[in-house]
Design a protein around this motif. Structure first.
Motif, PDB file in Angstrom:
ATOM      1  N   VAL A 128       0.846  -1.199   0.000  1.00  0.00           N
ATOM      2  CA  VAL A 128       0.000   0.000   0.000  1.00  0.00           C
ATOM      3  C   VAL A 128       0.882   1.250   0.000  1.00  0.00           C
ATOM      4  O   VAL A 128       0.564   2.244  -0.656  1.00  0.00           O
ATOM      5  CB  VAL A 128      -0.994  -0.013   1.181  1.00  0.00           C
ATOM      6  N   ARG A 129       2.025   1.186   0.663  1.00  0.00           N
ATOM      7  CA  ARG A 129       2.974   2.307   0.617  1.00  0.00           C
ATOM      8  C   ARG A 129       3.522   2.502  -0.803  1.00  0.00           C
ATOM      9  O   ARG A 129       3.716   3.632  -1.250  1.00  0.00           O
ATOM     10  CB  ARG A 129       4.115   2.092   1.599  1.00  0.00           C
ATOM     11  N   ALA A 185      -7.240  11.981  -6.986  1.00  0.00           N
ATOM     12  CA  ALA A 185      -5.952  11.517  -6.458  1.00  0.00           C
ATOM     13  C   ALA A 185      -5.770  11.989  -5.020  1.00  0.00           C
ATOM     14  O   ALA A 185      -5.274  11.232  -4.168  1.00  0.00           O
ATOM     15  CB  ALA A 185      -4.808  12.016  -7.333  1.00  0.00           C
ATOM     16  N   ASP A 186      -6.182  13.212  -4.730  1.00  0.00           N
ATOM     17  CA  ASP A 186      -6.073  13.734  -3.365  1.00  0.00           C
ATOM     18  C   ASP A 186      -6.928  12.913  -2.401  1.00  0.00           C
ATOM     19  O   ASP A 186      -6.478  12.540  -1.309  1.00  0.00           O
ATOM     20  CB  ASP A 186      -6.480  15.208  -3.341  1.00  0.00           C
ATOM     21  N   GLU A 187      -8.155  12.616  -2.810  1.00  0.00           N
ATOM     22  CA  GLU A 187      -9.045  11.811  -1.964  1.00  0.00           C
ATOM     23  C   GLU A 187      -8.496  10.392  -1.794  1.00  0.00           C
ATOM     24  O   GLU A 187      -8.513   9.831  -0.699  1.00  0.00           O
ATOM     25  CB  GLU A 187     -10.449  11.766  -2.573  1.00  0.00           C
ATOM     26  N   ILE A 203      -5.578   6.082   1.284  1.00  0.00           N
ATOM     27  CA  ILE A 203      -4.376   5.262   1.433  1.00  0.00           C
ATOM     28  C   ILE A 203      -3.711   5.526   2.781  1.00  0.00           C
ATOM     29  O   ILE A 203      -3.333   4.585   3.486  1.00  0.00           O
ATOM     30  CB  ILE A 203      -3.400   5.509   0.256  1.00  0.00           C
ATOM     31  N   ARG A 204      -3.583   6.794   3.140  1.00  0.00           N
ATOM     32  CA  ARG A 204      -2.970   7.115   4.449  1.00  0.00           C
ATOM     33  C   ARG A 204      -3.784   6.530   5.600  1.00  0.00           C
ATOM     34  O   ARG A 204      -3.227   6.015   6.573  1.00  0.00           O
ATOM     35  CB  ARG A 204      -2.814   8.628   4.598  1.00  0.00           C
ATOM     36  N   LEU A 244      -3.615  -0.310   9.395  1.00  0.00           N
ATOM     37  CA  LEU A 244      -2.887  -1.578   9.295  1.00  0.00           C
ATOM     38  C   LEU A 244      -1.577  -1.586  10.078  1.00  0.00           C
ATOM     39  O   LEU A 244      -1.054  -2.655  10.389  1.00  0.00           O
ATOM     40  CB  LEU A 244      -2.576  -1.896   7.824  1.00  0.00           C
ATOM     41  N   SER A 245      -1.048  -0.404  10.362  1.00  0.00           N
ATOM     42  CA  SER A 245       0.250  -0.321  11.032  1.00  0.00           C
ATOM     43  C   SER A 245       0.117  -0.593  12.515  1.00  0.00           C
ATOM     44  O   SER A 245      -0.881  -0.219  13.141  1.00  0.00           O
ATOM     45  CB  SER A 245       0.862   1.067  10.816  1.00  0.00           C
TER      46      SER A 245
END
Length: 119
Positions: free
Chosen positions: A66-67, A101-103, A108-109, A115-116
């Motif tokens: 994902v990163r 892309a911004d959304e 993603i963040r 998940l982290s």
């Protein structure tokens, strides 16, 4: 859930990839192996890495992929901005892609944070 195809983040990134293909159709022919190809590869890399990470079956692998998708998203944004600056496409054509892309970047963040491992 039936897998990664049910994920909103994957569906939205597929939509962005489709839109990128549509916008890059109007790029000059001499850019076919340049900016056109670069933008398309970056765009398709986003959902592909989300899917691959999901398929790896471990949380650390998923976060890692994902990163990578996040990096590809920033690469795509840069290609689209450059294409607009070079006059390959209009502001009207690129603006909705950059908004999406911004959304998608926010999504993603958020996914990475969920998940982290917590400190």
């Amino acid at each position: 859930m039936n897998g990664y195809q049910d994920l909103a983040i994957w569906q939205r990134s597929m939509g962005l990839a489709e839109a990128t293909y549509r916008v890059t159709r109007s790029f000059p022919k001499e850019e076919q192996f340049g900016l056109t190809s670069q933008a398309r590869r970056a765009a398709t890399s986003i959902p592909a890495n989300i899917a691959e990470g999901y398929g790896r079956g471990t949380r650390p692998a998923y976060v890692s992929f994902v990163r990578i998708a996040q990096g590809s998203l920033k690469e795509l944004e840069t290609h689209l901005i450059l294409a607009r600056r070079l006059g390959f496409c209009s502001e009207d054509a690129v603006a909705p892609l950059l908004v999406e892309a911004d959304e998608l970047g926010r999504m993603i963040r958020t996914l990475i944070a969920k998940l982290s491992p917590k400190p």
